[in-house]
Design a protein around this motif. Structure first.
Motif, PDB file in Angstrom:
ATOM      1  N   SER A 178     -11.577  -3.428  -1.517  1.00  0.00           N
ATOM      2  CA  SER A 178     -10.395  -2.654  -1.780  1.00  0.00           C
ATOM      3  C   SER A 178     -10.735  -0.938  -1.815  1.00  0.00           C
ATOM      4  O   SER A 178     -11.943  -0.763  -2.431  1.00  0.00           O
ATOM      5  N   HIS A 190      -4.830   4.619   4.149  1.00  0.00           N
ATOM      6  CA  HIS A 190      -4.434   3.538   3.203  1.00  0.00           C
ATOM      7  C   HIS A 190      -3.170   2.752   3.408  1.00  0.00           C
ATOM      8  O   HIS A 190      -3.100   1.562   2.784  1.00  0.00           O
ATOM      9  N   CYS A 191      -2.304   3.166   4.277  1.00  0.00           N
ATOM     10  CA  CYS A 191      -1.069   2.445   4.459  1.00  0.00           C
ATOM     11  C   CYS A 191      -1.315   1.302   5.108  1.00  0.00           C
ATOM     12  O   CYS A 191      -0.888   0.226   4.939  1.00  0.00           O
ATOM     13  N   ASN A 210     -10.005  -5.505   6.834  1.00  0.00           N
ATOM     14  CA  ASN A 210      -9.774  -4.196   6.499  1.00  0.00           C
ATOM     15  C   ASN A 210      -9.888  -3.274   7.994  1.00  0.00           C
ATOM     16  O   ASN A 210     -10.672  -2.153   7.971  1.00  0.00           O
ATOM     17  N   TRP A 262     -10.276   3.903   2.083  1.00  0.00           N
ATOM     18  CA  TRP A 262     -10.292   2.377   2.047  1.00  0.00           C
ATOM     19  C   TRP A 262     -11.500   1.823   2.913  1.00  0.00           C
ATOM     20  O   TRP A 262     -11.671   2.462   3.856  1.00  0.00           O
ATOM     21  N   ARG A 321       0.934  -1.246   0.096  1.00  0.00           N
ATOM     22  CA  ARG A 321       0.005   0.005  -0.098  1.00  0.00           C
ATOM     23  C   ARG A 321       0.949   1.249  -0.077  1.00  0.00           C
ATOM     24  O   ARG A 321       0.557   2.270  -0.539  1.00  0.00           O
ATOM     25  N   SER A 365      -5.792  -2.199   5.099  1.00  0.00           N
ATOM     26  CA  SER A 365      -5.985  -3.577   4.421  1.00  0.00           C
ATOM     27  C   SER A 365      -5.164  -4.598   5.052  1.00  0.00           C
ATOM     28  O   SER A 365      -5.437  -5.974   4.912  1.00  0.00           O
ATOM     29  N   GLU A 420       2.069   1.827  -3.259  1.00  0.00           N
ATOM     30  CA  GLU A 420       1.199   2.407  -4.498  1.00  0.00           C
ATOM     31  C   GLU A 420       1.023   3.854  -4.319  1.00  0.00           C
ATOM     32  O   GLU A 420       0.901   4.692  -5.190  1.00  0.00           O
TER      33      GLU A 420
END
Ligand SMILES: Cc1ncc(COP(=O)(O)O)c(C=O)c1O
Length: 417
Positions: free
Chosen positions: A242, A275-276, A370, A235, A36, A279, A39
């Motif tokens: 996702s 975001h980091c 998540n 997220w 992540r 997930s 990304e």
């Protein structure tokens, strides 16, 4: 993209480490967190830095993987400073922010080596000015601004009435800002909100921030060396799925970067917690009981709002919509149940009307996906004094660290503290 799926049950089944851990525990997959982070770096333009927001998950074992992947620390409390130290972050590269700071908080942060601050009000700046005496080296200040125009964000923190940042119009109306020797105002910080939306919404927010910061820099005659554009990369929380593919953000960000205003030569800072880490985390918990009350099904877990979702009231985490991943061998027939924890309050509701296999049994180990961001760190840890949840980092099921938040009271002698 790594797809979040029921493979967590296979991972647990094939991992002697995880299978041996007593529930409840969080399992954080470090490989996923690193993916992540990369990304985000993939879409950032040149001369950009990523700051990991510890508020999403301050677990040192996890944060250290994120730091090793290239992120700096975004910190807002003495406890987060401690976590960043434990995770091996360079505090000289960290940013310290948040509303309502006082001189003592700045003195502490400075003593720990922090030199960059997000300043949210005239009083905040005064407290920093008062704290910097005898500090080695210069101190960088970003003025956090609440712009006049609202963005598109679910949890809007800027552009609407809020406790965060200077009002843009107040800064414009104010004369030159007082600063102690060594305190340099080097740019602006605009954080629009969390869960902003997909690439289009994010690009619109960043574009608005660039325009606002450039105009302010000119009007206030402040250099724009650093522009903190915040983040809000979304997220899902506690359900399958996702976040959006962020790659379409690369082009608009690059175009903004090559604009002809002062922002094009600034270093851009981005912040991300969700975001980091969202997930990479599952909450693994056990069915302690099942019961039917007045025709309503209940599943009682060994984990509740003391471990997950205590911040539901803030709207940043689910309003009781969760996915509960059952063991692999359970029936495909389902029924709907309220999923609750062990606390003695009807508020201890983890999920409402959750689909569960009809044969879900007491003793079954289940998982909620998540929840690596604002899971453990967004929960009511002290409520009813049950132990803090275990938090294990792993790679492909091989545990690399297990940590647990310390809870309980100590006696404080106020005369000596
Ligand atoms: C100023 C600031 N920066 C960063 C974050 C982290 O946001 P997220 O976890 O959505 O990336 C927050 C969250 O509230 C915030 O207030």
């Amino acid at each position: 993209m790594i797809v979040v799926s029921d493979t967590i049950m296979d991972t647990i089944a094939s991992s002697a480490d995880l299978a041996a851990l007593p529930t409840p525990y969080y399992a954080y997959d470090l490989d996923v967190a690193e993916q992540r982070v990369s990304e985000l770096f993939d879409v950032f333009p040149s001369n950009s830095e990523l700051f990991f927001s510890f508020k999403a998950n301050p677990l040192p074992g996890l944060a250290s993987a994120i730091g090793a992947a290239g992120a700096r620390a975004d910190l807002t409390s003495p406890g987060e400073i401690d976590a960043a130290v434990a995770a091996g972050f360079d505090l000289g590269l960290a940013l310290y922010g948040g509303p309502g700071k006082n001189r003592d908080e700045f003195v502490h942060a400075l003593s720990m080596g922090i030199r960059s601050f997000s300043i949210e009000s005239f009083h905040d700046l005064g407290a920093l000015n008062a704290a910097v005496a005898n500090v080695d080296g210069d101190v960088q200040v970003l003025l956090r601004v609440n712009p006049m125009e609202p963005p598109r964000a679910k949890l809007v923190m800027s552009g609407v009435a809020s406790q965060f940042g200077f009002e843009e119009e107040d800064l414009l109306a104010h004369g030159p800002l007082e600063r102690s020797p060594g305190v340099n105002i080097v740019g602006f910080h605009i954080y629009w909100g969390t869960q902003v939306g997909g690439p289009d919404e994010l690009a619109a927010c960043f574009s608005n921030a660039v325009t606002t910061a450039e105009a302010l820099a000119t009007s206030l005659d402040i250099p724009l060396d650093i522009l903190n554009l915040g983040g809000g990369f979304p997220w899902p929380y506690a359900v399958d799925g996702s976040g959006p593919d962020l790659s379409p953000l690369r082009e608009p960000l690059a175009a903004l970067r090559s604009g002809d205003g002062a922002a094009s030569s600034a270093t851009w800072w981005f912040e991300s917690g969700r975001h980091c880490t969202a997930s990479c985390g599952h909450l693994v918990t056990q069915v302690m009981d099942r019961k039917v009350s007045k025709d309503k099904e209940f599943v009682i877990l060994d984990s509740g709002i003391n471990h997950l979702g205590g911040m539901t009231g803030l709207g940043r985490i689910p309003r009781f919509a969760i996915r509960m991943i059952p063991p692999n061998n359970r029936s495909a027939d389902t029924l709907v149940a309220d999923v609750v924890g062990q606390l003695c309050t009807p508020l201890d509701l983890v999920g409402r009307k959750v689909e569960i296999p009809t044969d879900l049994a007491i003793g079954d180990v289940v998982a909620i996906p998540n929840v690596g961001a604002y899971g453990a760190s967004g929960s009511l840890t002290n409520f009813l004094s049950r132990p803090a949840v275990l938090e294990a980092c792993h790679r492909s099921g091989k545990i690399t660290s297990i940590e647990q938040l310390a809870t309980g009271h100590r006696t404080v002698d106020h005369l000596t503290q």
